[in-house]
Design a protein around this motif. Structure first.
Motif, PDB file in Angstrom:
ATOM      1  N   LEU A  68      40.610  33.339  40.095  1.00 42.57           N
ATOM      2  CA  LEU A  68      39.344  32.671  39.805  1.00 42.57           C
ATOM      3  C   LEU A  68      39.241  32.478  38.299  1.00 42.57           C
ATOM      4  O   LEU A  68      38.991  33.414  37.555  1.00 42.57           O
ATOM      5  N   GLY A  69      39.444  31.272  37.853  1.00 43.14           N
ATOM      6  CA  GLY A  69      39.547  31.020  36.428  1.00 43.14           C
ATOM      7  C   GLY A  69      38.241  31.062  35.664  1.00 43.14           C
ATOM      8  O   GLY A  69      38.249  31.035  34.441  1.00 43.14           O
ATOM      9  N   ASN A  70      37.094  31.092  36.353  1.00 50.51           N
ATOM     10  CA  ASN A  70      35.823  31.032  35.647  1.00 50.51           C
ATOM     11  C   ASN A  70      35.304  32.406  35.240  1.00 50.51           C
ATOM     12  O   ASN A  70      34.219  32.523  34.692  1.00 50.51           O
ATOM     13  N   HIS A  71      36.087  33.469  35.518  1.00 50.54           N
ATOM     14  CA  HIS A  71      35.639  34.802  35.135  1.00 50.54           C
ATOM     15  C   HIS A  71      36.212  35.173  33.765  1.00 50.54           C
ATOM     16  O   HIS A  71      37.381  34.914  33.488  1.00 50.54           O
ATOM     17  N   PRO A  72      35.389  35.776  32.904  1.00 45.90           N
ATOM     18  CA  PRO A  72      35.885  36.196  31.591  1.00 45.90           C
ATOM     19  C   PRO A  72      36.932  37.288  31.732  1.00 45.90           C
ATOM     20  O   PRO A  72      36.918  38.059  32.686  1.00 45.90           O
ATOM     21  N   LYS A  73      37.832  37.355  30.759  1.00 48.40           N
ATOM     22  CA  LYS A  73      38.892  38.351  30.807  1.00 48.40           C
ATOM     23  C   LYS A  73      38.659  39.426  29.750  1.00 48.40           C
ATOM     24  O   LYS A  73      37.989  39.190  28.742  1.00 48.40           O
ATOM     25  N   ASN A  74      39.210  40.603  30.005  1.00 47.02           N
ATOM     26  CA  ASN A  74      39.165  41.679  29.039  1.00 47.02           C
ATOM     27  C   ASN A  74      40.537  42.354  29.014  1.00 47.02           C
ATOM     28  O   ASN A  74      41.463  41.946  29.727  1.00 47.02           O
ATOM     29  N   GLU A  75      40.699  43.376  28.181  1.00 52.72           N
ATOM     30  CA  GLU A  75      41.998  44.025  28.041  1.00 52.72           C
ATOM     31  C   GLU A  75      42.473  44.648  29.354  1.00 52.72           C
ATOM     32  O   GLU A  75      43.654  44.596  29.686  1.00 52.72           O
ATOM     33  N   THR A  76      41.581  45.241  30.086  1.00 55.36           N
ATOM     34  CA  THR A  76      41.946  45.881  31.354  1.00 55.36           C
ATOM     35  C   THR A  76      42.465  44.860  32.351  1.00 55.36           C
ATOM     36  O   THR A  76      43.515  45.059  32.985  1.00 55.36           O
ATOM     37  N   VAL A  77      41.752  43.767  32.501  1.00 56.86           N
ATOM     38  CA  VAL A  77      42.170  42.716  33.426  1.00 56.86           C
ATOM     39  C   VAL A  77      43.520  42.125  33.002  1.00 56.86           C
ATOM     40  O   VAL A  77      44.412  41.928  33.840  1.00 56.86           O
ATOM     41  N   GLN A 132      33.543  49.851  38.767  1.00 58.44           N
ATOM     42  CA  GLN A 132      32.941  49.191  39.928  1.00 58.44           C
ATOM     43  C   GLN A 132      32.995  47.666  39.794  1.00 58.44           C
ATOM     44  O   GLN A 132      32.943  46.939  40.788  1.00 58.44           O
ATOM     45  N   GLY A 133      33.069  47.178  38.564  1.00 61.59           N
ATOM     46  CA  GLY A 133      33.105  45.727  38.357  1.00 61.59           C
ATOM     47  C   GLY A 133      34.497  45.134  38.431  1.00 61.59           C
ATOM     48  O   GLY A 133      34.669  43.920  38.332  1.00 61.59           O
ATOM     49  N   LEU A 134      35.511  45.996  38.636  1.00 63.29           N
ATOM     50  CA  LEU A 134      36.895  45.541  38.682  1.00 63.29           C
ATOM     51  C   LEU A 134      37.325  45.325  40.126  1.00 63.29           C
ATOM     52  O   LEU A 134      37.128  46.193  40.981  1.00 63.29           O
ATOM     53  N   ARG A 135      37.897  44.162  40.404  1.00 64.03           N
ATOM     54  CA  ARG A 135      38.383  43.918  41.757  1.00 64.03           C
ATOM     55  C   ARG A 135      39.519  42.891  41.724  1.00 64.03           C
ATOM     56  O   ARG A 135      39.710  42.177  40.739  1.00 64.03           O
ATOM     57  N   GLU A 136      40.247  42.836  42.822  1.00 62.96           N
ATOM     58  CA  GLU A 136      41.375  41.911  42.941  1.00 62.96           C
ATOM     59  C   GLU A 136      41.056  40.881  44.014  1.00 62.96           C
ATOM     60  O   GLU A 136      40.744  41.230  45.149  1.00 62.96           O
ATOM     61  N   GLU A 137      41.103  39.612  43.639  1.00 64.34           N
ATOM     62  CA  GLU A 137      40.808  38.520  44.556  1.00 64.34           C
ATOM     63  C   GLU A 137      42.088  38.069  45.260  1.00 64.34           C
ATOM     64  O   GLU A 137      43.200  38.383  44.839  1.00 64.34           O
ATOM     65  N   SER A 138      41.928  37.311  46.307  1.00 69.29           N
ATOM     66  CA  SER A 138      43.079  36.784  47.042  1.00 69.29           C
ATOM     67  C   SER A 138      43.760  35.654  46.280  1.00 69.29           C
ATOM     68  O   SER A 138      44.917  35.345  46.503  1.00 69.29           O
ATOM     69  N   PHE A 139      43.014  35.028  45.353  1.00 65.48           N
ATOM     70  CA  PHE A 139      43.589  33.998  44.504  1.00 65.48           C
ATOM     71  C   PHE A 139      42.861  34.047  43.164  1.00 65.48           C
ATOM     72  O   PHE A 139      41.783  34.624  43.041  1.00 65.48           O
TER      73      PHE A 139
END
Length: 287
Positions: free
Chosen positions: A231-240, A222-229
């Motif tokens: 967003l560099g301020n979000h933390p990354k994980n292996e899935t992303v 539920q926390g996974l989504r795709e933005e139109s551009f």
């Protein structure tokens, strides 16, 4: 060691073979056998090429092909057939009773070739170099390379294969065979893989992939989504990281997947609710 050296060694064997035929003595046979048995494996291989060149080449072949083509065709045939151990191949030469006749004719074909074959220092090294060269072509242009006869060429061309080269070889029966070297281009192979993945996506397997990735990493889909551009301020994980790489490779565009934990989102909503003033209806009060 060069081509001239191997020719001279072969001429010595020819002279000893002539002596064996004319003398018809045990000593002449032993002298030939002794000389051949002390030769290197590469020298023995070369003598066999000349021997079979003289035995197998017909007058018709001499008219159709150059001396060099005849020599190199016989060389390729014997290399493909592969040699046994040195001692057995040496015995194979000595056992040929018309050896002097074969060598005389073979030397007549190969003796005037003004070429240096340094690869005869080690014929096995030459074959390794050919394999390395084919490997380079394989990695840079083609995903697969196959050899075949003429019966299969058209069907492979229809499937997107390309004709790389053809080679002619003389069989031990004096027949000429043509081998076709076909390659399947890397770009076609990549297009095939993309087509398979697109079919997976049509059947909803991409959503299943995202679900499995989240389960493996222990995060909520539920926390996974795709933005139109991006967003560099979000933390990354292996899935992303994987999904963005997936989009970049298959769609040829930047992946903009982000992940925001659902729990964190709920906390922010509760904070917002705490700052909103509560409006009380006085008429609804019991006193």
């Amino acid at each position: 060691m060069n081509f001239a050296h191997f020719i001279n060694v072969t001429k010595t064997v020819y002279q000893l073979a002539c002596n064996r035929r004319t003398c018809r003595s045990i000593e002449a046979s032993r002298e030939l056998e002794k000389y051949v048995n002390q030769l290197s494996f590469d020298e023995i291989k070369f003598i066999q090429i000349i021997m079979y060149l003289g035995r197998e080449t017909t007058d018709e072949d001499r008219l159709k092909y150059t001396n060099r083509e005849l020599f190199e065709s016989q060389q390729r045939y014997l290399e493909k057939k592969s040699w046994s151990i040195r001692e057995l191949e040496a015995d194979h030469i000595v056992a040929k009773m018309p050896l002097d006749e074969y060598l005389e004719k073979g030397l007549g074909i190969a003796g005037n070739l003004n070429i240096q074959l340094d690869s005869y220092n080690d014929l096995d090294t030459k074959k390794d170099n050919v394999k390395k060269e084919e490997g380079t072509i394989f990695m840079s242009r083609y995903s697969r390379i196959q050899t075949m006869d003429a019966n299969f060429v058209d069907s492979y061309l229809a499937k997107g294969w390309e004709l790389i080269d053809t080679t002619k070889e003389l069989s031990s029966f004096g027949e000429t065979t043509i081998t076709y070297h076909m390659g399947y281009p890397i770009n076609s192979y990549i297009a095939d893989l993309k087509g398979i993945i697109e079919k997976y996506e049509e059947l909803g397997l991409f959503e299943e992939l995202k679900k499995r990735l989240c389960e493996k990493e222990g995060i909520k889909i539920q926390g996974l989504r795709e933005e139109s551009f991006y967003l560099g301020n979000h933390p990354k994980n292996e899935t992303v990281n994987f999904l963005n790489h997936y989009v970049n490779v298959l769609k040829n565009k930047e992946g903009n997947y982000i992940y925001e934990a659902p729990v964190k989102k709920k906390k922010e909503e509760s904070k917002i609710n705490e700052n909103v003033p509560v409006i009380v209806d006085k008429d609804s009060l019991p006193f």
